[in-house]
Motif scaffolding. Structure first.
Motif, PDB file in Angstrom:
ATOM      1  N   ASP A 123      31.844 -24.547   5.452  1.00  0.00           N
ATOM      2  CA  ASP A 123      31.478 -25.430   4.336  1.00  0.00           C
ATOM      3  C   ASP A 123      32.384 -25.198   3.137  1.00  0.00           C
ATOM      4  O   ASP A 123      32.770 -26.152   2.442  1.00  0.00           O
ATOM      5  CB  ASP A 123      30.026 -25.174   3.908  1.00  0.00           C
ATOM      6  N   VAL A 124      32.712 -23.917   2.896  1.00  0.00           N
ATOM      7  CA  VAL A 124      33.608 -23.603   1.780  1.00  0.00           C
ATOM      8  C   VAL A 124      34.953 -24.287   1.992  1.00  0.00           C
ATOM      9  O   VAL A 124      35.533 -24.877   1.068  1.00  0.00           O
ATOM     10  CB  VAL A 124      33.761 -22.068   1.637  1.00  0.00           C
ATOM     11  N   VAL A 125      35.449 -24.245   3.243  1.00  0.00           N
ATOM     12  CA  VAL A 125      36.745 -24.879   3.528  1.00  0.00           C
ATOM     13  C   VAL A 125      36.661 -26.386   3.306  1.00  0.00           C
ATOM     14  O   VAL A 125      37.515 -26.980   2.642  1.00  0.00           O
ATOM     15  CB  VAL A 125      37.199 -24.558   4.970  1.00  0.00           C
ATOM     16  N   TYR A 126      35.587 -27.026   3.836  1.00  0.00           N
ATOM     17  CA  TYR A 126      35.473 -28.482   3.685  1.00  0.00           C
ATOM     18  C   TYR A 126      35.431 -28.860   2.206  1.00  0.00           C
ATOM     19  O   TYR A 126      36.049 -29.823   1.774  1.00  0.00           O
ATOM     20  CB  TYR A 126      34.218 -29.026   4.378  1.00  0.00           C
ATOM     21  N   THR A 127      34.661 -28.094   1.427  1.00  0.00           N
ATOM     22  CA  THR A 127      34.544 -28.390   0.003  1.00  0.00           C
ATOM     23  C   THR A 127      35.876 -28.155  -0.705  1.00  0.00           C
ATOM     24  O   THR A 127      36.302 -28.945  -1.554  1.00  0.00           O
ATOM     25  CB  THR A 127      33.442 -27.514  -0.629  1.00  0.00           C
ATOM     26  N   GLY A 128      36.543 -27.050  -0.309  1.00  0.00           N
ATOM     27  CA  GLY A 128      37.819 -26.726  -0.938  1.00  0.00           C
ATOM     28  C   GLY A 128      38.867 -27.803  -0.692  1.00  0.00           C
ATOM     29  O   GLY A 128      39.578 -28.214  -1.621  1.00  0.00           O
ATOM     30  N   VAL A 129      38.963 -28.286   0.556  1.00  0.00           N
ATOM     31  CA  VAL A 129      39.961 -29.319   0.850  1.00  0.00           C
ATOM     32  C   VAL A 129      39.643 -30.586   0.060  1.00  0.00           C
ATOM     33  O   VAL A 129      40.544 -31.241  -0.469  1.00  0.00           O
ATOM     34  CB  VAL A 129      40.025 -29.597   2.368  1.00  0.00           C
ATOM     35  N   ALA A 130      38.357 -30.917  -0.034  1.00  0.00           N
ATOM     36  CA  ALA A 130      37.982 -32.109  -0.802  1.00  0.00           C
ATOM     37  C   ALA A 130      38.423 -31.950  -2.257  1.00  0.00           C
ATOM     38  O   ALA A 130      38.983 -32.894  -2.844  1.00  0.00           O
ATOM     39  CB  ALA A 130      36.472 -32.339  -0.715  1.00  0.00           C
ATOM     40  N   LEU A 183      31.486 -29.610  14.614  1.00  0.00           N
ATOM     41  CA  LEU A 183      31.813 -30.984  15.002  1.00  0.00           C
ATOM     42  C   LEU A 183      32.243 -31.795  13.782  1.00  0.00           C
ATOM     43  O   LEU A 183      33.176 -32.611  13.857  1.00  0.00           O
ATOM     44  CB  LEU A 183      30.596 -31.651  15.650  1.00  0.00           C
ATOM     45  N   TYR A 184      31.580 -31.561  12.664  1.00  0.00           N
ATOM     46  CA  TYR A 184      31.966 -32.237  11.418  1.00  0.00           C
ATOM     47  C   TYR A 184      33.424 -31.941  11.100  1.00  0.00           C
ATOM     48  O   TYR A 184      34.203 -32.836  10.763  1.00  0.00           O
ATOM     49  CB  TYR A 184      31.050 -31.771  10.294  1.00  0.00           C
ATOM     50  N   GLY A 185      33.789 -30.646  11.248  1.00  0.00           N
ATOM     51  CA  GLY A 185      35.174 -30.267  11.004  1.00  0.00           C
ATOM     52  C   GLY A 185      36.125 -30.922  11.991  1.00  0.00           C
ATOM     53  O   GLY A 185      37.233 -31.322  11.626  1.00  0.00           O
ATOM     54  N   ALA A 186      35.677 -31.063  13.258  1.00  0.00           N
ATOM     55  CA  ALA A 186      36.538 -31.685  14.266  1.00  0.00           C
ATOM     56  C   ALA A 186      36.797 -33.151  13.915  1.00  0.00           C
ATOM     57  O   ALA A 186      37.908 -33.655  14.087  1.00  0.00           O
ATOM     58  CB  ALA A 186      35.886 -31.566  15.643  1.00  0.00           C
ATOM     59  N   VAL A 187      35.762 -33.850  13.409  1.00  0.00           N
ATOM     60  CA  VAL A 187      35.960 -35.251  13.011  1.00  0.00           C
ATOM     61  C   VAL A 187      36.922 -35.319  11.825  1.00  0.00           C
ATOM     62  O   VAL A 187      37.835 -36.153  11.791  1.00  0.00           O
ATOM     63  CB  VAL A 187      34.602 -35.918  12.687  1.00  0.00           C
ATOM     64  N   LEU A 188      36.753 -34.415  10.854  1.00  0.00           N
ATOM     65  CA  LEU A 188      37.684 -34.387   9.717  1.00  0.00           C
ATOM     66  C   LEU A 188      39.109 -34.103  10.185  1.00  0.00           C
ATOM     67  O   LEU A 188      40.072 -34.701   9.698  1.00  0.00           O
ATOM     68  CB  LEU A 188      37.260 -33.318   8.699  1.00  0.00           C
ATOM     69  N   LEU A 189      39.240 -33.175  11.156  1.00  0.00           N
ATOM     70  CA  LEU A 189      40.567 -32.832  11.680  1.00  0.00           C
ATOM     71  C   LEU A 189      41.227 -34.043  12.330  1.00  0.00           C
ATOM     72  O   LEU A 189      42.389 -34.369  12.050  1.00  0.00           O
ATOM     73  CB  LEU A 189      40.422 -31.688  12.693  1.00  0.00           C
ATOM     74  N   ARG A 248      30.546 -17.471  10.535  1.00  0.00           N
ATOM     75  CA  ARG A 248      29.624 -17.633   9.417  1.00  0.00           C
ATOM     76  C   ARG A 248      29.689 -19.104   9.030  1.00  0.00           C
ATOM     77  O   ARG A 248      30.735 -19.566   8.556  1.00  0.00           O
ATOM     78  CB  ARG A 248      30.049 -16.782   8.207  1.00  0.00           C
ATOM     79  N   GLU A 249      28.596 -19.813   9.217  1.00  0.00           N
ATOM     80  CA  GLU A 249      28.631 -21.254   9.041  1.00  0.00           C
ATOM     81  C   GLU A 249      29.101 -21.646   7.640  1.00  0.00           C
ATOM     82  O   GLU A 249      29.877 -22.593   7.466  1.00  0.00           O
ATOM     83  CB  GLU A 249      27.238 -21.840   9.350  1.00  0.00           C
ATOM     84  N   TRP A 250      28.665 -20.887   6.616  1.00  0.00           N
ATOM     85  CA  TRP A 250      28.998 -21.291   5.249  1.00  0.00           C
ATOM     86  C   TRP A 250      30.490 -21.194   4.957  1.00  0.00           C
ATOM     87  O   TRP A 250      31.001 -21.868   4.059  1.00  0.00           O
ATOM     88  CB  TRP A 250      28.180 -20.487   4.232  1.00  0.00           C
ATOM     89  N   TYR A 260      41.311 -27.481   8.348  1.00  0.00           N
ATOM     90  CA  TYR A 260      40.220 -27.981   9.198  1.00  0.00           C
ATOM     91  C   TYR A 260      40.233 -27.239  10.529  1.00  0.00           C
ATOM     92  O   TYR A 260      39.189 -26.842  11.056  1.00  0.00           O
ATOM     93  CB  TYR A 260      40.371 -29.476   9.472  1.00  0.00           C
ATOM     94  N   ALA A 261      41.439 -27.067  11.104  1.00  0.00           N
ATOM     95  CA  ALA A 261      41.556 -26.387  12.397  1.00  0.00           C
ATOM     96  C   ALA A 261      41.026 -24.956  12.300  1.00  0.00           C
ATOM     97  O   ALA A 261      40.432 -24.440  13.253  1.00  0.00           O
ATOM     98  CB  ALA A 261      43.009 -26.394  12.865  1.00  0.00           C
ATOM     99  N   ALA A 262      41.226 -24.325  11.150  1.00  0.00           N
ATOM    100  CA  ALA A 262      40.720 -22.962  10.969  1.00  0.00           C
ATOM    101  C   ALA A 262      39.212 -22.960  10.755  1.00  0.00           C
ATOM    102  O   ALA A 262      38.513 -22.024  11.168  1.00  0.00           O
ATOM    103  CB  ALA A 262      41.419 -22.307   9.779  1.00  0.00           C
ATOM    104  N   ALA A 263      38.674 -24.004  10.127  1.00  0.00           N
ATOM    105  CA  ALA A 263      37.249 -24.027   9.787  1.00  0.00           C
ATOM    106  C   ALA A 263      36.376 -24.170  11.027  1.00  0.00           C
ATOM    107  O   ALA A 263      35.232 -23.691  11.048  1.00  0.00           O
ATOM    108  CB  ALA A 263      36.970 -25.163   8.807  1.00  0.00           C
ATOM    109  N   ILE A 264      36.891 -24.834  12.065  1.00  0.00           N
ATOM    110  CA  ILE A 264      36.064 -25.091  13.252  1.00  0.00           C
ATOM    111  C   ILE A 264      35.590 -23.786  13.893  1.00  0.00           C
ATOM    112  O   ILE A 264      34.380 -23.589  14.058  1.00  0.00           O
ATOM    113  CB  ILE A 264      36.802 -26.028  14.244  1.00  0.00           C
TER     114      ILE A 264
END
Lengths: 192, 192, 192, 192
Positions: free
Chosen positions: C168-175, C107-113, C163-165, C153-157
């Motif tokens: 997280d790697v994607v969110y951190t990487g984009v940031a 859901l976090y990824g969906a909000v970022l997307l 694998r949940e982490w 983001y679309a791929a991270a969802i």
């Protein structure tokens, strides 16, 4: 120093104080009329404090409009005023949730008293920076309203322990005194 | 890049931090004097943090008043400072609600230490953008106050585990050091 | 229409979002190190969201700096972006308090997307108002960063459920991708 | 008097109202889809109120853009509008958390009604200060939209007790009416 950031910061603090007070109005779980009844004193206290913060914002707006210089002393006098105003949500919640009991009502008056003194100190610090011939000094004049408010709050605090509603009458009366538009500064600016 | 939005954003964050700290002062259910007693340490911690946020806002105001250029690096240095300041309400609540216990008091000092370092980095990033001959660089000079504060906070953290009140004395002392008006920037501006 | 109020309003909303996220860091009742341990994931989620809101504020600042016209369509595109950003505190709290479980992380990824798409729509609406020869249009260019973020983001969802982490790697990487300063707009402004 | 502080203060209050509404979306303790289900009506109510506050901010922005003079009466008319808007988070929470029950839905309509009347009073007070030949007076014209909204809210309140969803249809319909861009003021400004 420019006065615009001091205005913006004060606007921010007062805007947030107004809106966090409304958080005390918690949505009840029931959905009938009786569920709203316990909120009535909280709501009345909110309206009173909203009006007071509106008056402070309004007067602050007028005072700074007439001011030209902002010194380090003025910045701290302003923060001192904001400190006392920041205690208003606490005093409002304590008074409203306890049906205007004596001690909470007296504390509410004490916060109003300290805020009024802080406003008077802020006004003096601006006049000290601007000089006795400034627009603000002439607009304020003898400032009977500010002085009368301080005396009335000081009188209301002991009254809250005698008959609590007497203090409420004073708080409401002082608010009405200020709601009547204060044309001094607008007049002094027009004359300039 | 214009500096006005960075000022407005910082004003907003600091104004909100000040006001959410006051939410920790929860209105008690009883209405006598004894109901207020447990709030005393929370209130003392609030006053200390209010003064610290006031000092930061005041110094930030002066620093940006003397600055002319805002680069991408300055924007991030500013966000970094706001990050550490945003942890102050948490540290204040933990310290205040636990009667100034050792670990919360040390954590409070750690947040102050990080914020002081972040302020120093922000100052350096602005001076780097403006050059060593800028008004700000001359106004800051050797910045003994900033450096002394960082050393004092670093000393207070272990002191909190020895005698907790020693750390409080340091925090209060550093705040008083900054409350004494810092005329360097006003002087440098007047000379310009 | 002037863009200053849109900037001020956006600053206000983002400043408040940053600071209400910190309310999730609730002061524990115990005062030893173990009392802080449960806060660790909440703190990590806060840092990530603080950085994201900082990036949005920073890019928003640059984008509007390069813009000249604000139409009714731009105002609504801006409100649409603020809507998705306003859901970030909820998504952050749900993810942080549940130790980065799969669904909250998705859901976090969906909000970022959604926020990234809204930012892209806002950018397009400003460019539509300014024309293809405008400073902003030239500065944005092909906007590979914006488009890549949306795809990531679309791929991270779905990855969050594998694998949940990985998510997280994607969110951190984009940031991190955005933290590297984006000199396009500063360069385009300097060329002007 | 300058209108910039009134704009800044209104922006602050509306920005905070939008963001404190989102605090009602509390992060659930479970992490599966069924944990999100109870949040659905709260979310729907949030979206509706977000759109309404967005419309008010947008129209307020346009109205003040066309205005030139701000008198003491205008300042109080503006505070009066902000008072009713400040009750929207309470009404939203009560309606959303109780699955759009009759009385909360009617109260929501009552708050919208009072806000609409307050907006109309504010508009009139600005036109009174600016004169019937002003840009704003010409842009507003007969103001059928404002008047129709007031009538529709007034009709929706009793409807909420007949069939609750009828009131929701009215609230959504009025919001859509205003989302369709209102080009009157932009047109009148372009003609000037």
């Amino acid at each position: 120093m420019s006065k615009s950031r001091m205005e913006a910061f004060s606007d921010g603090v007062i805007a947030i104080l107004i809106t966090i007070m409304v958080l005390e109005l918690k949505a009840p779980h029931a959905t009938d009329w009786s569920a709203l009844a316990p909120l009535a004193p909280v709501f009345v206290a909110y309206v009173l404090s909203f009006v007071y913060l509106g008056i402070y914002w309004n007067n602050h707006h007028h005072m700074l409009h007439a001011a030209r210089k902002v010194t380090g002393r003025v910045l701290w006098a302003n923060l001192h005023l904001l400190f006392w105003l920041s205690l208003l949500p606490f005093a409002t919640a304590w008074m409203g949730e306890n049906h205007f009991a004596a001690l909470p009502t007296a504390l509410y008056g004490a916060v109003l008293l300290c805020a009024a003194i802080a406003y008077w100190l802020l006004q003096n610090s601006i006049i000290a920076a601007e000089g006795p011939e400034s627009t603000l000094a002439r607009a304020v004049g003898t400032d009977w309203k500010g002085k009368a408010s301080i005396l009335l709050y000081a009188a209301a605090i002991p009254l809250a322990f005698v008959r609590e509603w007497l203090a409420d009458v004073v708080y409401t009366g002082v608010a009405l005194l200020w709601l009547v538009p204060d044309r001094r500064i607008e007049k002094a600016l027009a004359e300039r």
